[in-house]
Design a protein around this motif. Structure first.
Motif, mmCIF file in Angstrom:
data_model
loop_
_atom_site.group_PDB
_atom_site.id
_atom_site.type_symbol
_atom_site.label_atom_id
_atom_site.label_comp_id
_atom_site.label_asym_id
_atom_site.label_seq_id
_atom_site.Cartn_x
_atom_site.Cartn_y
_atom_site.Cartn_z
ATOM 1 N N ALA A 290 -12.315 46.003 0.726
ATOM 2 C CA ALA A 290 -12.176 46.497 -0.398
ATOM 3 C C ALA A 290 -11.537 45.460 -1.291
ATOM 4 C CB ALA A 290 -11.408 47.728 -0.220
ATOM 5 N N GLY A 291 -11.092 44.191 -0.727
ATOM 6 C CA GLY A 291 -10.388 43.355 -1.698
ATOM 7 C C GLY A 291 -9.030 43.300 -1.970
ATOM 8 N N ARG A 292 -8.393 44.321 -1.428
ATOM 9 C CA ARG A 292 -6.821 44.637 -1.614
ATOM 10 C C ARG A 292 -5.938 43.848 -0.936
ATOM 11 N NH1 ARG A 292 -9.628 46.836 -4.474
ATOM 12 N NH2 ARG A 292 -9.692 48.988 -5.203
ATOM 13 N N HIS A 293 -4.892 43.438 -1.375
ATOM 14 C CA HIS A 293 -3.754 42.622 -0.831
ATOM 15 C C HIS A 293 -2.995 43.555 0.225
ATOM 16 C CE1 HIS A 293 -4.173 39.614 -3.649
ATOM 17 N NE2 HIS A 293 -3.896 40.225 -4.889
ATOM 18 N N VAL A 294 -2.553 43.122 1.215
ATOM 19 C CA VAL A 294 -2.287 43.801 2.327
ATOM 20 C C VAL A 294 -0.967 43.647 2.812
ATOM 21 C CG1 VAL A 294 -4.377 44.744 3.222
ATOM 22 C CG2 VAL A 294 -3.845 42.460 3.924
ATOM 23 N N TYR A 295 -0.193 44.822 3.076
ATOM 24 C CA TYR A 295 1.335 44.673 3.596
ATOM 25 C C TYR A 295 1.644 45.567 4.707
ATOM 26 C CZ TYR A 295 6.618 44.059 3.459
ATOM 27 O OH TYR A 295 7.859 43.993 3.851
ATOM 28 N N VAL A 296 1.983 45.296 5.774
ATOM 29 C CA VAL A 296 2.042 46.284 7.000
ATOM 30 C C VAL A 296 3.100 46.234 7.834
ATOM 31 C CG1 VAL A 296 -0.528 45.841 7.047
ATOM 32 C CG2 VAL A 296 0.945 44.765 8.858
ATOM 33 N N ASN B 291 -1.215 38.687 2.227
ATOM 34 C CA ASN B 291 -1.061 39.319 3.221
ATOM 35 C C ASN B 291 0.409 39.261 3.914
ATOM 36 O OD1 ASN B 291 -1.528 37.283 5.516
ATOM 37 N ND2 ASN B 291 -2.975 36.954 3.936
ATOM 38 N N GLY B 292 1.049 40.387 4.259
ATOM 39 C CA GLY B 292 2.348 40.362 4.941
ATOM 40 C C GLY B 292 2.666 41.265 5.669
ATOM 41 N N VAL B 293 3.502 41.046 6.513
ATOM 42 C CA VAL B 293 4.127 41.803 7.761
ATOM 43 C C VAL B 293 5.566 42.072 7.515
ATOM 44 C CG1 VAL B 293 4.485 39.998 9.218
ATOM 45 C CG2 VAL B 293 4.232 42.279 10.128
ATOM 46 N N ALA C 249 14.454 44.157 -0.191
ATOM 47 C CA ALA C 249 14.265 42.968 -0.220
ATOM 48 C C ALA C 249 12.962 42.328 -0.010
ATOM 49 C CB ALA C 249 15.465 42.013 0.317
ATOM 50 N N GLN C 250 12.301 42.772 1.187
ATOM 51 C CA GLN C 250 11.070 41.966 1.713
ATOM 52 C C GLN C 250 9.901 42.626 0.635
ATOM 53 O OE1 GLN C 250 9.897 42.106 5.606
ATOM 54 N NE2 GLN C 250 8.506 40.665 5.292
ATOM 55 N N TRP C 251 9.827 44.013 0.263
ATOM 56 C CA TRP C 251 8.969 44.365 -0.620
ATOM 57 C C TRP C 251 9.007 43.553 -2.088
ATOM 58 C CZ3 TRP C 251 4.979 47.697 -1.256
ATOM 59 C CH2 TRP C 251 4.800 48.530 -0.214
ATOM 60 N N GLU D 222 3.126 36.749 -8.871
ATOM 61 C CA GLU D 222 3.095 35.295 -9.652
ATOM 62 C C GLU D 222 3.253 34.104 -8.548
ATOM 63 O OE1 GLU D 222 7.030 35.016 -11.449
ATOM 64 O OE2 GLU D 222 8.033 35.763 -9.605
ATOM 65 N N ASP D 223 2.428 34.444 -7.282
ATOM 66 C CA ASP D 223 2.103 33.572 -6.125
ATOM 67 C C ASP D 223 3.355 32.798 -5.689
ATOM 68 O OD1 ASP D 223 0.051 32.586 -4.614
ATOM 69 O OD2 ASP D 223 -0.275 31.166 -5.951
ATOM 70 N N THR D 224 4.385 33.477 -5.514
ATOM 71 C CA THR D 224 5.637 32.619 -5.026
ATOM 72 C C THR D 224 5.487 32.905 -3.425
ATOM 73 O OG1 THR D 224 6.592 34.777 -4.980
ATOM 74 C CG2 THR D 224 7.468 33.250 -6.732
ATOM 75 N N PRO D 225 5.879 31.655 -2.792
ATOM 76 C CA PRO D 225 5.709 31.786 -1.237
ATOM 77 C C PRO D 225 6.252 32.950 -0.600
ATOM 78 C CG PRO D 225 6.975 29.768 -2.093
ATOM 79 C CD PRO D 225 6.916 30.824 -3.112
ATOM 80 N N PHE D 226 5.439 33.294 0.467
ATOM 81 C CA PHE D 226 5.893 34.485 1.444
ATOM 82 C C PHE D 226 5.194 34.072 2.763
ATOM 83 C CE2 PHE D 226 4.991 38.542 3.351
ATOM 84 C CZ PHE D 226 6.247 39.427 3.019
ATOM 85 N N PRO D 227 6.571 33.539 3.696
ATOM 86 C CA PRO D 227 5.880 32.944 5.053
ATOM 87 C C PRO D 227 5.760 34.138 5.924
ATOM 88 C CG PRO D 227 8.256 32.958 4.463
ATOM 89 C CD PRO D 227 7.776 33.464 3.211
ATOM 90 N N HIS D 228 6.101 35.432 5.627
ATOM 91 C CA HIS D 228 5.975 36.479 6.679
ATOM 92 C C HIS D 228 4.416 37.010 6.621
ATOM 93 C CE1 HIS D 228 10.121 36.104 6.028
ATOM 94 N NE2 HIS D 228 10.052 36.428 4.752
ATOM 95 N N ASP D 229 3.625 36.399 6.903
ATOM 96 C CA ASP D 229 2.357 36.659 6.638
ATOM 97 C C ASP D 229 1.562 37.143 8.060
ATOM 98 O OD1 ASP D 229 1.863 34.405 8.220
ATOM 99 O OD2 ASP D 229 0.761 33.041 6.598
ATOM 100 N N PHE D 230 0.167 37.483 8.120
ATOM 101 C CA PHE D 230 -0.542 37.911 9.272
ATOM 102 C C PHE D 230 -0.808 36.944 10.385
ATOM 103 C CE2 PHE D 230 -3.352 41.703 7.607
ATOM 104 C CZ PHE D 230 -2.169 42.624 7.259
ATOM 105 N N ALA D 231 -0.430 35.780 10.195
ATOM 106 C CA ALA D 231 -0.571 34.856 11.049
ATOM 107 C C ALA D 231 0.916 34.912 12.049
ATOM 108 C CB ALA D 231 -0.455 33.229 10.536
ATOM 109 N N ALA D 232 1.926 35.035 11.023
ATOM 110 C CA ALA D 232 3.270 35.116 11.780
ATOM 111 C C ALA D 232 3.148 36.545 12.480
ATOM 112 C CB ALA D 232 4.271 35.317 10.559
ATOM 113 N N GLY D 233 2.839 37.619 11.957
ATOM 114 C CA GLY D 233 2.596 38.654 12.599
ATOM 115 C C GLY D 233 1.943 38.690 13.938
#
Ligand SMILES: NC(=O)c1ccc[n+]([C@@H]2O[C@H](COP(=O)([O-])OP(=O)(O)OC[C@H]3O[C@@H](n4cnc5c(N)ncnc54)[C@H](O)[C@@H]3O)[C@@H](O)[C@H]2O)c1
Length: 385
Positions: free
Chosen positions: A105-111, A136-138, A334-336, A345-356
């Motif tokens: 559905a095109g949503r950004h995802v945080y899990v 995406n983030g975990v 803090a992580q939220w 604002e597209d700041t870096p977020f290393p905790h992505d689905f690849a890390a998950g």
């Protein structure tokens, strides 16, 4: 300064983590403090849209927090164009289909972690999110704990010299549910429902180890079920089919050996529910959830083995407390905030689905190591994508 509002679909908020840590202590707490501050001074408020299986429970929960939006239909929630983020804290087993639906559905995802029950599922989600171009983030909450942030400070300051080894102790007694109610949901103790301490905790250890010390290159583990029968929320006995303790050795990039015990069948004789001892050539540290103590090489005693004499060193008194030197916020919150900035604002977020996925990869290897009684070598995951 302008304030904008981001819609956040929250699935699994009637659960322990979804309710306490994510809804109350993160999303609602962020709004109470006036939103997330962006780099340009603007602020982002969050509009939670609660989703779950039971309309009655959602209605009650929404009412108790003054939340207007809730629905028992994920498709309905996803049809709201202002709901830019989908968050998932459901039981692990329910994660992949719901997150897939949100990405489509095109949503950004945080899990919540683990992102999936198995590596194929976790990698599938990582690829889907990457190809769809959604953020995406975990959840990797342990990295935001004061104790681990102090440990990171020590590493960054060169305190340890060369790190040799890490020893982790995690766990506490989870009641069987017969004569005292269990303090964790029963699905955690059924393999067929996505339970098991390896799948639960090895993803945490993976990001802690790789963020602080180095990539996990090999794992040797023994996963066991110490308590074969437990009693569920309804007072009904059930066979505990999932592992409830795991004894693991993780070999890291650079030769560091990490050994971590995880157990729901141990009684705590530590200062905190998790503790990591790090030994380096120049110093050692013991970090827990909040505290961290150090012993420098210059303050290291020279004990001599003599069991015929009482110990003449007060070993624990020879460590020094690392000061806070800052104010630590709730780690989940803090992580939220970090994820909201990543979206806004597209700041870096290393905790992505690849890390998950790397966490699930190590968990799966841990279970295989235990089942086959051997050490499992792990290739860098880049080779799999
Ligand atoms: N980051 C952490 O430290 C941490 C700690 C504990 C749990 N978790 C993760 O959070 C997730 C939720 O764990 P929890 O302890 O909050 O669980 P919980 O049982 O308390 O809550 C589970 C939620 O999922 C919903 N759900 C959806 N489908 C379900 C189904 N088929 N059966 C049962 N419930 C279903 C429930 O209604 C509930 O809202 C898990 O993936 C777990 O691994 C993370």
């Amino acid at each position: 300064m302008t304030t904008r509002t981001l819609g956040v679909i929250m699935n699994g908020v009637t659960g322990r983590m979804g309710h306490r840590q994510h809804l109350v202590r993160s999303v609602l707490a962020i709004n109470e403090q006036g939103g997330v501050a962006l780099g340009d001074g603007d602020r982002v408020l969050l509009r939670p849209i609660l989703v779950g299986r039971s309309a009655a429970r959602l209605r009650t929960l929404a009412r108790s927090h003054g939340i207007d939006d809730w629905t028992a239909s994920l498709a309905e929630a996803l049809s709201d164009p202002a709901a830019e983020i989908y968050f998932d804290a459901q039981v692990t087993q329910a994660r992949v289909p719901a997150v897939t639906q949100a990405i489509e559905a095109g949503r950004h995802v945080y899990v919540e972690k683990p992102t999936a029950e198995d590596f194929a599922g976790a990698m599938g989600l990582a690829r889907l999110a990457r190809d769809a171009g959604v953020k995406n983030g975990v959840v990797q909450d342990k990295l935001f704990l004061p104790g681990l942030r102090k440990l990171k400070r020590l590493i960054d300051g060169g305190f340890f010299g060369r790190v040799l080894s890490v020893r982790g102790e995690f766990g506490y007694w989870v009641f069987e549910g017969d004569w005292q109610e269990a303090q964790r949901p029963s699905w955690n103790y059924r393999a067929e429902d996505g339970g098991g301490i390896v799948l639960d905790m090895f993803p945490h250890w993976t990001y802690v180890l790789e963020s602080l010390f180095g990539r996990v290159e090999a794992v040797t583990a023994r996963a066991v079920t110490h308590i074969p029968e437990r009693v569920d929320e309804a007072g009904k006995p059930y066979p505990a089919t999932a592992d409830d303790a795991a004894y693991g050795i993780f070999e890291l990039d650079g030769g560091i050996i990490a050994q971590i015990n995880s157990s729901w069948c141990t009684r705590v004789d530590r200062d905190e529910l998790v503790e990591f001892q790090v030994d380096g050539t120049h110093g050692s540290a013991v970090a827990g959830l909040r505290e961290c103590r150090v012993q420098h090489r210059a303050g290291t005693p020279k004990p001599v083995w003599n069991p015929d004499e009482p110990a003449d060193h007060g070993f624990r008194a020879q460590w020094q407390r690392v000061p806070d030197n800052t104010v630590f916020d709730n780690g989940f919150k803090a992580q939220w905030e970090m994820f909201v900035r990543h979206v806004a604002e597209d700041t870096p977020f290393p905790h992505d689905f690849a890390a998950g996925a790397r966490g699930v990869y190590v968990a799966e290897a841990g279970l295989r190591s235990s089942a086959e009684g051997r050490r499992i070598q792990l290739e860098p995951l880049d080779d799999h994508t």
